[in-house]
Structures are given as structure tokens and as C-alpha cells.
Design an enzyme around this catalytic site. Structure first.
Site, mmCIF file in Angstrom:
data_model
loop_
_atom_site.group_PDB
_atom_site.id
_atom_site.type_symbol
_atom_site.label_atom_id
_atom_site.label_comp_id
_atom_site.label_asym_id
_atom_site.label_seq_id
_atom_site.Cartn_x
_atom_site.Cartn_y
_atom_site.Cartn_z
ATOM 1 N N GLY A 1 0.776 -1.243 0.000
ATOM 2 C CA GLY A 1 0.000 0.000 0.000
ATOM 3 C C GLY A 1 0.800 1.282 0.000
ATOM 4 C CD GLU B 1 1.200 -9.603 1.066
ATOM 5 O OE1 GLU B 1 1.113 -10.823 1.171
ATOM 6 O OE2 GLU B 1 0.193 -8.856 1.049
ATOM 7 N N GLY C 1 3.633 -3.535 -3.932
ATOM 8 C CA GLY C 1 3.481 -3.801 -5.365
ATOM 9 C C GLY C 1 3.748 -2.538 -6.151
ATOM 10 N NE ARG C 2 -0.482 2.125 -5.636
ATOM 11 C CZ ARG C 2 -1.671 2.085 -6.254
ATOM 12 N NH1 ARG C 2 -1.855 2.761 -7.353
ATOM 13 N NH2 ARG C 2 -2.663 1.394 -5.734
ATOM 14 N NE ARG D 1 -3.947 2.910 -10.560
ATOM 15 C CZ ARG D 1 -3.853 4.100 -9.992
ATOM 16 N NH1 ARG D 1 -3.395 5.120 -10.682
ATOM 17 N NH2 ARG D 1 -4.177 4.271 -8.733
ATOM 18 C CB CYS E 1 -16.894 4.089 -28.805
ATOM 19 S SG CYS E 1 -16.129 3.626 -30.339
ATOM 20 C CD GLU E 2 -17.057 4.254 -21.830
ATOM 21 O OE1 GLU E 2 -17.454 3.330 -22.576
ATOM 22 O OE2 GLU E 2 -16.867 4.113 -20.635
ATOM 23 C CE1 TYR F 1 -2.404 -3.536 -8.441
ATOM 24 C CE2 TYR F 1 -1.273 -1.538 -7.746
ATOM 25 C CZ TYR F 1 -1.670 -2.824 -7.496
ATOM 26 O OH TYR F 1 -1.336 -3.427 -6.298
HETATM 27 N N1 LLP Z 1 -1.121 -7.222 -0.652
HETATM 28 C C1 LLP Z 1 -2.443 -7.428 -0.847
HETATM 29 C C2 LLP Z 1 -3.130 -8.485 -0.115
HETATM 30 C C3 LLP Z 1 -3.144 -6.630 -1.759
HETATM 31 O O1 LLP Z 1 -4.433 -6.835 -1.940
HETATM 32 C C4 LLP Z 1 -2.446 -5.615 -2.468
HETATM 33 C C5 LLP Z 1 -3.147 -4.783 -3.430
HETATM 34 C C6 LLP Z 1 -1.076 -5.444 -2.241
HETATM 35 C C7 LLP Z 1 -0.447 -6.267 -1.307
HETATM 36 C C8 LLP Z 1 -0.245 -4.427 -2.959
HETATM 37 O O2 LLP Z 1 -0.650 -3.128 -2.756
HETATM 38 P P1 LLP Z 1 0.243 -1.938 -3.373
HETATM 39 O O3 LLP Z 1 1.557 -1.930 -2.619
HETATM 40 O O4 LLP Z 1 0.435 -2.215 -4.801
HETATM 41 O O5 LLP Z 1 -0.567 -0.722 -3.131
HETATM 42 N N2 LLP Z 1 -5.897 -1.605 -8.907
HETATM 43 C C9 LLP Z 1 -5.695 -0.623 -7.845
HETATM 44 C C10 LLP Z 1 -4.949 -1.186 -6.699
HETATM 45 C C11 LLP Z 1 -5.607 -2.387 -6.084
HETATM 46 C C12 LLP Z 1 -4.685 -3.034 -5.122
HETATM 47 C C13 LLP Z 1 -5.192 -4.328 -4.684
HETATM 48 N N3 LLP Z 1 -4.377 -4.961 -3.711
HETATM 49 C C14 LLP Z 1 -4.982 0.596 -8.433
HETATM 50 O O6 LLP Z 1 -4.745 0.634 -9.626
HETATM 51 O O7 LLP Z 1 -4.705 1.549 -7.715
#
Ligand code: LLP
Length: 447
Positions: A257, A299, A301-302, A343, A374-375, A404
Site C-alpha cells: 500500500g 507486500e 506492489g505499486r 486507472r 467510443c466513450e 496496475y
Molecule cells: N497485498 C495485498 C493483499 C493486496 O491486496 C495488495 C493490493 C497489495 C499487497 C499491494 O498493494 P500496493 O503496494 O500495490 O498498493 N488496482 C488498484 C490497486 C488495487 C490493489 C489491490 N491490492 C490501483 O490501480 O490503484
């Protein structure tokens, strides 16, 4: 580039001829070779960000003689090559489906370093995870405990589990990416006692090995307080359960997050600050409860994939419209849109853009970058100052699309999903090839 250099991959520069370059590769040359739209990933930046998490958290926890495991959240962006990078950089991977699991395995990620998530794992996903021997399965509901127990018993194995806890901490950028408040689909509630019930059930099962507890409070989180609050509640749950059962769970996973900057007006959450805050909170909680140090994991990701990636588009048509306030807005249509970046339309996410194929001295004008779908809501950048002479055939680049982006891409209007190419020291490596019209005809079942 230019005014908002901080949101571009680390290796981004302007060449003398005015073109943008990433990873030693000229954007115009990449567009010519791979076509547009094109996702470009700065491999060194991606990997450095993964290492930065390990280092920052490793150092913060080392102050207490404790260690941290970092799992890359594959949902942000995954292909087998990325899994192999994460393996080499000493991270694990968190996957949320059978598809992500297979990609991680193909990249050589050892199963023991894979965590399986999902609020509604299929029987086949549970079976596959147990067959390959993933290191952790995060149980998301009471019902799932029974399903997992049955399958483990059927296979004659013991399933390693964490319990996904909704702590009640409400954090995250948009309602749809906040995940630890009560009124949503994920996890077992701390407040209602469901989490404690799940802990007891798993602890008692001969076919489940209770490793620990997991939470993920949401995404794009700017607030250190939210991380602190969540860690504190998790440590309290751990000590309450230890008191009740005599078993102190060995692991606590605090999820991802960590916020990144998409435009120069936003700020990334400094990883070192997050690491210090989280390690400090765990230490304080343990000092109060008298517990032993758990094996903590995170964890992200982003914050690993996002800033390392950009999307390159070719400009098609442009037009200028008069606004009610008397001003003007220039519409610049590019060859992708809401199919390659969901997004903006999904979360109202903000992005910026720059002219990537050349530099221009033309007066900047108020511009809106729109797609070809088309939007009318197919808008990638609502407002950005771009040179007034941007025209057909120019290349635009949008930064911070590494997370994402491709993973949420779709084939709306039967557009092919773009390719993803990694760049490093002037060399390219295709990570994912572009869909083709032939692919689409192949998916279609002809009459
Ligand atoms: N761990 C779990 C259990 C998660 O559900 C997620 C993200 C992460 C880790 C990684 O979170 P991050 O560090 O990437 O924020 N599609 C949305 C984001 C949805 C995230 C879902 N879970 C977007 O484009 O902002």
C-alpha cells in the site's frame, strides 16, 4: 521529464536531439521497433526499488535484531521475467490467482517463497497451491478454512496458513482500494471476533499449520499513522490469541500500500520512514505485551513497479475547443486509452504526460490527453500543459504506469493490449508481446 522529473523512471533523460530516453534506449526507436501504445519498464529502477524495500525494512528491523521478508505483490505487474528478477533480488511473491501462480513458478520463484491470496479461491487454485507447495496460503473467510482443510486432507499434506484480518483501519487513496474497513469483501473481522475464531479453527486442525496473521489496509497510502495503527492492532491480536490459546503465531504480514507520486503535485511515501515507523510500532507493542519478535513481512506492489514504468503513445488527431470560461482546451487523441490504463476512469487517478519524440519551443497550451475508445470518459490526463505544436505522429509518454497498467488492460473495442518491453543499458527485452488482430480472431469462435 522536464518540470516533473521525479515521476519518471530513474534512468530517464532528454537526449541532445530532444528525444526522451529510458534505460539508454531512445523512446522513438522503441516505438519504431515495438509499436505503440507501448509499456516501457526501466529494469534497473524496478529492481532497485525492490532492493530498496529489502534494505530499508531490513535495516529498520535489524535495530531490534529482527528480520523482515519482502513479498512483491504480483498484481501490480507480473510476467515470468519479473518473477525471476524478484527471485534474484531476494524477494518472495504474493499471487492472487492460479495464473499469477503459474507465472511466478515459470520465473523460477521457489514455491516456498510464494504466498497465495484471494477472497474466493477456486478449488483448483487451492489444489494447485498445495500440490506445488506454496509457502503460505492466506485464508480469507471462515468457509475457506473448511475447503482448505478438505483439500489438504485429500492430498495428505499440511497447508501453511495465515489469517487475513480486517483491522478496521480505513486507509487508502480511493474507496475501491481501501481494504481493511469492515464493510467490504476481504478478510476476517477483528472487531466481530471472526479473526479470533479463524485462528482457533486453524490452530486446531491437523491439516493446517497456523503460521500467522495477515492484513492489507489499502493502497496508495500516504499516512504513516495508518500503518502504525494497523501494526498495533495486529500485534494486539497476536498477543490476545497467545494468551487465550498458549500459541504465539510466528508470523505477521502487514501487506502493501505504499504510495507513489503520479504527478509532480503528489508525494511518494518515503520507504525509510515507513520502515522505521512500522518496526518501532512492533517493538512498542512487544514491549507492552511481553511477546517475542514475530517474523514480519510486507507486500509492496505499486511502489516497486509503478514508477519504473511508462506508457508511450502516438498522437493521432487533435482539436481545440472553446470553454464556457472563455478559455480553450486542446484535445490530443492518442492510439490507446482506457483499455491500457483503466486507472483514470476507475479511480479518477491523475497522470501527467510529456512530448517524448522531440523537444518543442512552442508555447505550452492547456491540453487534455484522450484515448481512441467510443466513450467520452476515455481521458488519460485531464489537464496538462503541452507544447501547442504537438501534432499527428508525435510520441507522448505518460509516467508512473508500471503498476496496475498492463495487468488491468483489456480489449475494449477489440483493441490489442500493448506490449511490455524492459530496457537496460541500451538493451531491450520483450516481456509481453502485443496482442494482435489474429489473437482476437483466434479467441473468437467463428460461426
Ligand atoms: N497485498 C495485498 C493483499 C493486496 O491486496 C495488495 C493490493 C497489495 C499487497 C499491494 O498493494 P500496493 O503496494 O500495490 O498498493 N488496482 C488498484 C490497486 C488495487 C490493489 C489491490 N491490492 C490501483 O490501480 O490503484
Amino acid at each position: 521529464m522536464d518540470s516533473d522529473g521525479s515521476v519518471w523512471p530513474a534512468s530517464t533523460t532528454r537526449r541532445e536531439d530532444g528525444g526522451l530516453e529510458v534505460g539508454g534506449c531512445e523512446i522513438a526507436a522503441l516505438a519504431a521497433e515495438f509499436g505503440t501504445p507501448l509499456y516501457v519498464v526501466d529494469e534497473a529502477d524496478f529492481r532497485a526499488r525492490a532492493v530498496a524495500f529489502r534494505t530499508a525494512f531490513g535495516e529498520a528491523f535489524a535495530r531490534y535484531d529482527a528480520t523482515v521478508d519482502v513479498f512483491y505483490a504480483a498484481k501490480a505487474f507480473l510476467c515470468s521475467r519479473v518473477a525471476s528478477w524478484m527471485k534474484k533480488e531476494g524477494l518472495g511473491i504474493d499471487v492472487a490467482s492460479a495464473g499469477e501462480l503459474e507465472l511466478a513458478l515459470r520465473g523460477g520463484m521457489p514455491p516456498a517463497r510464494i504466498t497465495l491470496h484471494g477472497n474466493n479461491k477456486s478449488d483448483a487454485e487451492i489444489a494447485r497451491a498445495l500440490e506445488v507447495g506454496v509457502g503460505r496460503i492466506v485464508v480469507d473467510s471462515l468457509e475457506e478454512i473448511g475447503l482448505l482443510w478438505e483439500e489438504a486432507e485429500r492430498q495428505g499434506v499440511v497447508a501453511p496458513v495465515l489469517i487475513r484480518v480486517t483491522t478496521g483501519v480505513h486507509a487508502g487513496g480511493h474507496e475501491y482500494i481501501a481494504t481493511a474497513h469492515e464493510d467490504q469483501k476481504f478478510g476476517l473481522s477483528l472487531a466481530s471476533g471472526a479473526a479470533a475464531e479463524a485462528l482457533s479453527l486453524c490452530h486446531e486442525s491437523p491439516f493446517l499449520k497456523l503460521l500467522g496473521i495477515h492484513t492489507h489496509i489499502g493502497s496508495q497510502i500516504q499516512s504513516l499513522d495508518a500503518f502504525r495503527e494497523s501494526a498495533e492492532r495486529m500485534l494486539r491480536l497476536r498477543s490476545d490469541f497467545a494468551e487465550a490459546s498458549g500459541f504465539e503465531v510466528p508470523e505477521v504480514d502487514l501487506g502493501g500500500g505504499y504510495a507513489i507520486a503520479y504527478t509532480s503535485s503528489q508525494e511518494a511515501l518515503p520507504i525509510e520512514d515507513a520502515a522505521t515507523a512500522i518496526a518501532g510500532t512492533v517493538a512498542e507493542a512487544l514491549a507492552a505485551s511481553g511477546g517475542s519478535w514475530p517474523r514480519v513481512s510486507i507486500e509492496p506492489g505499486r511502489a516497486i513497479a509503478g514508477p519504473a514504468g511508462i506508457t508511450v503513445y502516438t498522437v493521432g488527431v487533435t482539436k481545440t475547443v472553446r470553454l464556457e470560461d472563455g478559455g480553450e482546451r486542446r484535445y490530443i487523441a492518442i492510439d490507446g486509452g482506457m483499455s491500457d490504463n483503466m486507472r483514470p476512469i476507475t479511480y479518477g487517478a491523475e497522470y501527467t504526460a510529456t512530448l517524448a519524440s522531440r523537444e518543442s519551443d512552442a508555447e505550452p497550451v492547456r491540453s487534455r490527453v484522450v484515448g481512441k475508445h467510443c466513450e467520452s470518459g476515455d481521458i488519460l490526463v485531464h489537464e496538462v500543459e503541452l507544447p501547442g505544436d504537438v501534432a499527428h505522429g508525435d510520441l507522448l509518454a505518460i509516467p508512473a504506469t508500471g503498476a496496475y497498467g498492463r495487468v488491468m488492460a483489456n480489449n475494449y473495442n477489440a483493441l490489442p493490449r500493448p506490449a511490455v518491453v524492459a530496457v537496460k543499458k541500451g538493451k531491450t527485452q520483450l516481456l509481453i508481446r502485443r496482442d494482435t488482430i489474429e489473437d482476437q480472431l483466434a479467441w473468437d469462435v467463428a460461426p
